[in-house]
Write a protein that holds these residues in place. Structure first.
Motif, mmCIF file in Angstrom:
data_model
loop_
_atom_site.group_PDB
_atom_site.id
_atom_site.type_symbol
_atom_site.label_atom_id
_atom_site.label_comp_id
_atom_site.label_asym_id
_atom_site.label_seq_id
_atom_site.Cartn_x
_atom_site.Cartn_y
_atom_site.Cartn_z
ATOM 1 N N TYR A 304 -6.299 -12.633 -14.540
ATOM 2 C CA TYR A 304 -6.743 -11.496 -13.709
ATOM 3 C C TYR A 304 -5.524 -10.708 -13.254
ATOM 4 O O TYR A 304 -4.540 -11.286 -12.758
ATOM 5 C CB TYR A 304 -7.525 -11.997 -12.496
ATOM 6 N N THR A 305 -5.586 -9.385 -13.422
ATOM 7 C CA THR A 305 -4.519 -8.475 -12.980
ATOM 8 C C THR A 305 -5.077 -7.603 -11.860
ATOM 9 O O THR A 305 -6.050 -6.866 -12.074
ATOM 10 C CB THR A 305 -4.037 -7.594 -14.144
ATOM 11 N N ASN A 338 -4.573 -9.259 -4.967
ATOM 12 C CA ASN A 338 -4.484 -7.991 -4.220
ATOM 13 C C ASN A 338 -3.627 -8.125 -2.957
ATOM 14 O O ASN A 338 -3.953 -7.597 -1.898
ATOM 15 C CB ASN A 338 -5.881 -7.481 -3.845
ATOM 16 N N VAL A 339 -2.525 -8.840 -3.085
ATOM 17 C CA VAL A 339 -1.548 -8.937 -1.992
ATOM 18 C C VAL A 339 -0.543 -7.804 -2.162
ATOM 19 O O VAL A 339 0.063 -7.646 -3.238
ATOM 20 C CB VAL A 339 -0.846 -10.312 -1.996
ATOM 21 N N ARG A 346 -2.301 -9.363 3.092
ATOM 22 C CA ARG A 346 -3.416 -9.706 2.222
ATOM 23 C C ARG A 346 -4.718 -9.481 2.967
ATOM 24 O O ARG A 346 -4.896 -9.952 4.096
ATOM 25 C CB ARG A 346 -3.337 -11.163 1.784
ATOM 26 N N SER A 347 -5.599 -8.769 2.347
ATOM 27 C CA SER A 347 -6.918 -8.545 2.929
ATOM 28 C C SER A 347 -7.866 -9.598 2.379
ATOM 29 O O SER A 347 -8.097 -9.661 1.162
ATOM 30 C CB SER A 347 -7.434 -7.147 2.588
ATOM 31 N N PRO A 348 -8.455 -10.425 3.231
ATOM 32 C CA PRO A 348 -9.357 -11.457 2.718
ATOM 33 C C PRO A 348 -10.609 -10.882 2.073
ATOM 34 O O PRO A 348 -11.271 -11.574 1.292
ATOM 35 C CB PRO A 348 -9.699 -12.282 3.969
ATOM 36 N N ASP A 349 -10.919 -9.619 2.368
ATOM 37 C CA ASP A 349 -12.109 -9.014 1.762
ATOM 38 C C ASP A 349 -11.875 -8.577 0.321
ATOM 39 O O ASP A 349 -12.809 -8.114 -0.339
ATOM 40 C CB ASP A 349 -12.550 -7.798 2.587
ATOM 41 N N LEU A 350 -10.623 -8.713 -0.180
ATOM 42 C CA LEU A 350 -10.312 -8.318 -1.550
ATOM 43 C C LEU A 350 -10.048 -9.522 -2.458
ATOM 44 O O LEU A 350 -9.472 -9.381 -3.523
ATOM 45 C CB LEU A 350 -9.098 -7.383 -1.562
ATOM 46 N N GLN A 351 -10.447 -10.696 -1.998
ATOM 47 C CA GLN A 351 -10.327 -11.872 -2.859
ATOM 48 C C GLN A 351 -11.316 -11.751 -4.021
ATOM 49 O O GLN A 351 -12.390 -11.166 -3.895
ATOM 50 C CB GLN A 351 -10.607 -13.151 -2.061
ATOM 51 N N ASP A 430 -14.415 -1.986 -11.504
ATOM 52 C CA ASP A 430 -14.593 -0.666 -10.895
ATOM 53 C C ASP A 430 -13.365 -0.204 -10.123
ATOM 54 O O ASP A 430 -13.157 1.001 -9.918
ATOM 55 C CB ASP A 430 -15.818 -0.672 -9.977
ATOM 56 N N ASP A 431 -12.516 -1.129 -9.656
ATOM 57 C CA ASP A 431 -11.334 -0.746 -8.895
ATOM 58 C C ASP A 431 -10.081 -0.668 -9.768
ATOM 59 O O ASP A 431 -8.969 -0.596 -9.252
ATOM 60 C CB ASP A 431 -11.106 -1.713 -7.732
ATOM 61 N N GLY A 432 -10.242 -0.731 -11.079
ATOM 62 C CA GLY A 432 -9.115 -0.639 -11.983
ATOM 63 C C GLY A 432 -8.468 -1.967 -12.307
ATOM 64 O O GLY A 432 -7.583 -2.023 -13.176
ATOM 65 N N THR A 433 -8.855 -3.029 -11.655
ATOM 66 C CA THR A 433 -8.311 -4.353 -11.993
ATOM 67 C C THR A 433 -8.950 -4.847 -13.283
ATOM 68 O O THR A 433 -10.033 -4.408 -13.681
ATOM 69 C CB THR A 433 -8.573 -5.350 -10.863
ATOM 70 N N THR A 434 -8.269 -5.756 -13.931
ATOM 71 C CA THR A 434 -8.752 -6.248 -15.224
ATOM 72 C C THR A 434 -8.816 -7.770 -15.233
ATOM 73 O O THR A 434 -8.056 -8.453 -14.523
ATOM 74 C CB THR A 434 -7.830 -5.795 -16.368
ATOM 75 N N VAL A 435 -9.717 -8.272 -16.061
ATOM 76 C CA VAL A 435 -9.836 -9.714 -16.300
ATOM 77 C C VAL A 435 -9.908 -9.909 -17.794
ATOM 78 O O VAL A 435 -10.592 -9.169 -18.514
ATOM 79 C CB VAL A 435 -11.075 -10.302 -15.583
#
Length: 551
Positions: A304-305, A338-339, A346-351, A430-435
């Motif tokens: 995961y990126t 997402n740190v 670090r936002s725990p809501d972005l885990q 949707d947020d641009g991150t990839t798996v």
């Protein structure tokens, strides 16, 4: 006139001592405990006492199930816990039955063993005066050689023989009592072996993924489940490390397994290293431990990126659902995603977490819910992405193989999409991150065990079966032969030659003893008839059986 009693005075009888009631109670209790009836009752009670250990979850085997049982039965579970139902095999009542049975068997066996040894060393008894009163009786012509010839014929048939002048006594069938004693002695040894395994044995279960970074060492903390005997501490565990190098499985076209083989590297406690192979029915033998192969599966490698370009790779074992195609499900969690590299915040809501269903052989068309074959012919990974607070920082124990649904129901974790991935494919969220689904690695589930009583159990169980066969099929019996003097005035067709009177009796129920006695008489008389009917009566006349055969 005075009469004087001149009879000698008898001494006064000594007062009879009253028996000690305590000693009498102890003696009667010991006799009752060491009776065979009590041993059978205790054996039945031991089987009944083992039922809670099979029906209810046990704290030493699966503490999670015990915790769930308390949750589901809040009123019944504390009552069962107070009587030791969740530790049945270590409870006071189970141990009491176990020890009483052990004592009862020893008390039963010891006097019987002494009597049996005495019987083996003693000679067969002398022939009774009236042989005609025995269940089997006949009179036959005396063979040439008299009592010595009779004894030799009996010895050839493996009878214990004693010659007393003109009388021959023979006995056979000690195997029955020998087998009976072997059976009960083996039961005692089985109890000893079980006790040794319970006190000094230990076991642990571990899921091991292939790869050098996933190697594990034999410490209690590295087992998913571990059970140590009361006499075993963590420091007593032997030191070794195991790494899974490769795993090979072969299946039939129906999907049924045909062959499993794991290749591992073992680091011994003395510093040596070796490579070994083992399979389901051939465990890996180590010093003071055996490694058993229980099952296998696949661990997808997921990368995961996050939104800051930081990549994390997770190799997560997916547990099989139990179908033939090895359909597996699991969870890949990234709580440190997402740190912000600039602030370290670090936002725990972005885990991020990905719940997945892995199909070694995916079908050619939807729905992709079940694998068609257990090997990787068409691998596919069906992922469901979640974002939010996974609840891993709350300190509440949870499963690493599934998402905490309490967080989902509370709205703290939300589903953001689903995607079917093949090996090497990438999914952009949707947020641009990839798996990315990189590859899979095999994993095996292992059971590491040490049971010091296993060899004793194996040997005693084999002896128990041998003793049981001897006890069931052995028959105790005795035969007697008496050479009678010749009577020339009897007018016998034998010409006044000597006769032999024979008798026999079975010591236990033996329906075939009559035929055996007839064959034995035929062998002694030397007429070769298998029914043994040849012979003469005591008055010299032919036996009715012989006349009927001649007619």
């Amino acid at each position: 006139m005075t009469v004087v009693d001149e009879r000698p005075a008898t001494p006064a009888e000594a007062p009879r001592r009253r028996p000690n009631p305590l000693l009498a109670l102890l003696r009667n209790s010991w006799r009752q405990l060491t009776s065979m009836r009590t041993a059978l009752v205790l054996l039945f009670l031991l089987a009944v006492a083992a039922i809670p250990g099979s029906v209810l979850p046990q704290r030493g085997v699966n503490p999670e199930d015990v915790r769930d049982y308390f949750t589901e039965h809040p009123e019944l579970a504390p009552v069962l816990d107070r009587i030791g139902a969740f530790e049945a095999f270590g409870s006071v009542w189970f141990s009491a039955i176990y020890l009483l049975l052990f004592t009862s068997l020893i008390g039963c066996i010891t006097p019987r063993l002494r009597d049996h040894v005495r019987a083996l060393r003693s000679k067969p008894p002398a022939a009774p005066k009236r042989l005609d009163r025995l269940p089997q009786h006949t009179v036959l012509p005396a063979p040439e050689g008299g009592a010595a010839a009779i004894a030799e014929a009996l010895r050839r048939r493996r009878w214990r023989v004693v010659v007393r002048g003109d009388e021959v006594s023979a006995e056979k069938g000690y195997l029955k009592e020998t087998g009976n004693l072997l059976f009960h002695t083996s039961m005692v040894v089985v109890l000893v072996g079980v006790a040794l395994g319970s006190w000094y044995g230990w076991s642990g279960n571990r899921l091991l993924v292939a790869g050098e970074e996933n190697a594990f060492c034999n410490t209690r903390q590295q087992y998913a489940e571990a059970k140590l005997g009361p006499r075993v501490g963590s420091e007593d565990l032997p030191g070794f490390c195991v790494r899974l190098d490769d795993f090979h499985a072969r299946f039939l076209e129906s999907g049924q397994p045909e062959f499993f083989n794991a290749t591992v590297t073992v680091d011994e406690a003395d510093g040596g290293r070796r490579q070994a192979e083992f399979s389901v029915n051939a465990p890996l033998r180590l010093d003071d431990a055996n490694v058993h192969l229980l099952g296998h599966g696949y661990a997808p490698v997921i990368r995961y990126t996050d939104r800051f370009g930081r990549s994390q790779t997770s190799t997560v074992p997916f547990l099989t659902t139990g179908d033939v195609g090895l359909t597996s499900e699991g969870l890949a969690a990234f709580p440190d995603a997402n740190v912000d590299p600039a602030t370290g915040g670090r936002s725990p809501d972005l885990q991020m977490a990905f719940s997945g269903l892995y199909l070694p052989t995916a079908p050619g068309a939807p729905p992709y819910a079940r694998s068609e074959y257990p090997t990787e012919r068409n691998p596919a990974l069906n992922l469901v992405a979640y974002r939010g607070n996974l609840g891993l920082d709350a300190g509440i124990p949870g499963s690493i193989y599934e998402l905490d649904q309490r967080q989902v129901r509370a709205g703290k974790v939300k589903e953001v999409g689903t995607k079917l991935l093949r090996k090497g494919e990438t999914w952009t969220l949707d947020d641009g991150t990839t798996v990315e689904f990189l590859d899979t690695r095999p994993y095996v589930t292992l059971s590491v065990r040490h049971d010091p009583g296993s060899t004793l159990l194996l040997v005693s169980s084999a002896v128990l079966l041998v003793g049981l066969m001897g006890s069931l099929f052995g028959r105790r019996r005795r035969v007697f032969f008496r050479v009678l003097p010749a009577d020339p005035t009897s007018g016998s067709p034998t010409g006044g030659s000597s006769l032999v009177e024979a008798g026999g009796l079975p010591r236990t129920d033996h329906p075939g003893f009559a035929d055996e006695f007839a064959q034995l008489v035929a062998a002694v008389s030397g007429d070769g008839r298998p029914d043994g009917r040849a012979g003469v009566d005591r008055d010299g006349g032919e036996r009715a059986g012989a006349r009927e055969g001649a007619e």
